[in-house]
Design a protein around this motif. Structure first.
Motif, short mmCIF file in Angstrom:
data_model
loop_
_atom_site.label_atom_id
_atom_site.label_comp_id
_atom_site.label_asym_id
_atom_site.label_seq_id
_atom_site.Cartn_x
_atom_site.Cartn_y
_atom_site.Cartn_z
N ILE A 10 0.87 -1.18 0.00
CA ILE A 10 0.00 0.00 0.00
C ILE A 10 0.90 1.22 0.00
CG2 ILE A 10 -1.70 1.36 1.27
CD1 ILE A 10 -2.76 -1.24 2.46
N ILE A 11 0.63 2.15 -0.91
CA ILE A 11 1.39 3.40 -0.91
C ILE A 11 0.42 4.56 -1.02
CG2 ILE A 11 3.44 2.32 -1.91
CD1 ILE A 11 2.82 3.57 -4.57
N GLY A 12 0.83 5.69 -0.45
CA GLY A 12 -0.04 6.86 -0.49
C GLY A 12 0.62 8.07 0.10
N MET A 28 -6.33 -0.64 6.93
CA MET A 28 -5.17 -1.43 6.48
C MET A 28 -4.98 -2.67 7.35
SD MET A 28 -2.41 1.55 5.64
CE MET A 28 -2.94 3.10 4.89
N GLU A 29 -5.22 -2.55 8.63
CA GLU A 29 -5.08 -3.71 9.52
C GLU A 29 -6.14 -4.76 9.18
OE1 GLU A 29 -4.78 -2.73 13.67
OE2 GLU A 29 -3.52 -0.98 13.25
N ARG A 39 4.21 -4.29 2.71
CA ARG A 39 4.78 -2.96 2.83
C ARG A 39 3.69 -1.90 2.81
NH1 ARG A 39 9.06 -2.80 -1.62
NH2 ARG A 39 8.94 -4.99 -1.04
N VAL A 40 3.82 -0.89 3.66
CA VAL A 40 2.99 0.29 3.61
C VAL A 40 3.94 1.48 3.55
CG1 VAL A 40 1.26 1.73 4.74
CG2 VAL A 40 1.11 -0.77 4.92
N ILE A 41 3.87 2.25 2.47
CA ILE A 41 4.76 3.39 2.26
C ILE A 41 3.92 4.65 2.22
CG2 ILE A 41 6.45 4.46 0.73
CD1 ILE A 41 6.99 1.60 -0.38
N PRO A 62 1.23 -2.45 14.24
CA PRO A 62 1.43 -3.75 13.58
C PRO A 62 1.71 -3.68 12.09
CG PRO A 62 -0.90 -3.35 13.92
CD PRO A 62 -0.18 -2.21 14.57
N LEU A 63 1.54 -2.52 11.47
CA LEU A 63 1.70 -2.44 10.02
C LEU A 63 3.18 -2.34 9.64
CD1 LEU A 63 -1.14 0.13 9.22
CD2 LEU A 63 -1.16 -2.32 8.70
#
Length: 293
Positions: A10-12, A28-29, A39-41, A62-63
């Motif tokens: 996930i990106i934003g 997201m969780e 990955r979360v960016i 937790p992400l």
């Protein structure tokens, strides 16, 4: 692939979105419970509302979160569209900085539009892993709002902003007596406000797309959420300027590069996020069936 074998990034971007971020992270969780979220960016810059504190706290959650702070971007780039392109490009480069990348990338706006995004819908799209598409975009219940990012023949196939701005300058620059005569003439259709021009070029094109409609193929769209096959993003660049220096939507520039390689892009009517505030009473006419595939 199915179930937990699917991999996702996930990106934003997040700027001055402190109020909305907790809901975004909660979504997201929920999604991470159904897919392998690798990955979360999030790229951020020049916040004034506590966004930095919310992001810093989320680092300990937790992400698998990476935060890229680009403070100073607001002073380097006066126009928002330029800042968006630079920040989105930074998120793409961070995505591909790793030697391995997830199968799918979900690009999200972080302004509350996606806080109720349904993991079932995202999984349904990822399960269609062999479908003939490289990117799919969200719809909204009341009306698809994102005309700026949209390109589709017979709907919105050009950059409307230069034409809108040009017409408004012509109207606003007329002598006062001409404006008065225009108001007195019942047959004069000259727009009398910038809002009238927005209705013509934007709101009347913000169609309501029923969730049971077929997928709508486009040259570009966004709607606050796009699910991409990550491989289709490799080597692409977000740009905010065309060849002549004219402002263009950064999504349009990215998708043009994808389309040049044969990528297929769709608005998926049942892939729903929240209604957007940038609608009008003129928005919401049902999408014309004659424009369906």
């Amino acid at each position: 692939m199915s179930g937990p074998d699917k991999t996702l990034a996930i990106i934003g971007l997040a700027r001055n979105t402190a109020h909305h971020l907790p809901g975004a992270f909660a979504m997201m969780e929920r999604l991470a419970a159904t897919v392998r979220l690798e990955r979360v960016i999030i790229v951020t810059n020049d916040n004034e509302d506590g966004t930095d504190a919310v992001l810093d706290q989320a680092r300990h959650g937790p992400l698998p979160l990476t935060i890229i702070n680009m403070d100073g971007l607001a002073s380097e780039h006066e126009q928002r569209v330029d800042r968006l392109a630079v920040a989105r490009q930074a998120s793409l480069e961070a995505l591909f900085a790793s030697p391995s990348v997830p199968d799918f990338t979900l690009i999200l706006d972080m302004d509350g539009l996606n806080n109720t995004l349904d993991p079932v819908a995202v999984n349904r799209l990822m399960d269609d892993g062999h479908g003939d598409w490289q990117a799919v975009f969200a719809n909204q219940p009341n009306a698809y709002f994102d005309i700026y990012a949209l390109r589709r023949r017979n709907w919105c196939d050009y950059n409307f902003m230069p034409k809108l701005n040009h017409e408004w300058k012509q109207v606003a620059g007329r002598p006062r007596f001409e404006k008065l005569l225009s108001r007195l003439n019942p047959f004069d259709r000259t727009p009398r406000s910038r809002q009238e021009l927005k209705i013509r070029y934007v709101h009347r094109l913000q169609y309501r797309i029923p969730a049971d409609y077929p997928w709508i193929e486009v040259d570009s769209a966004f709607g606050g959420a796009g699910l991409y096959r990550t491989a289709a993003l490799r080597g692409k660049t977000y740009r905010s300027r065309g060849s002549q220096g004219m402002v263009i939507c950064e999504h349009v520039s990215l998708h043009a590069q994808m389309r040049a390689e044969g990528a297929r892009l769709f608005i998926v009517p049942w892939f729903l996020n929240e209604n957007h505030e940038h609608l009008d009473a003129a928005s919401g006419t049902t999408f014309p069936r004659e424009l369906l595939p």
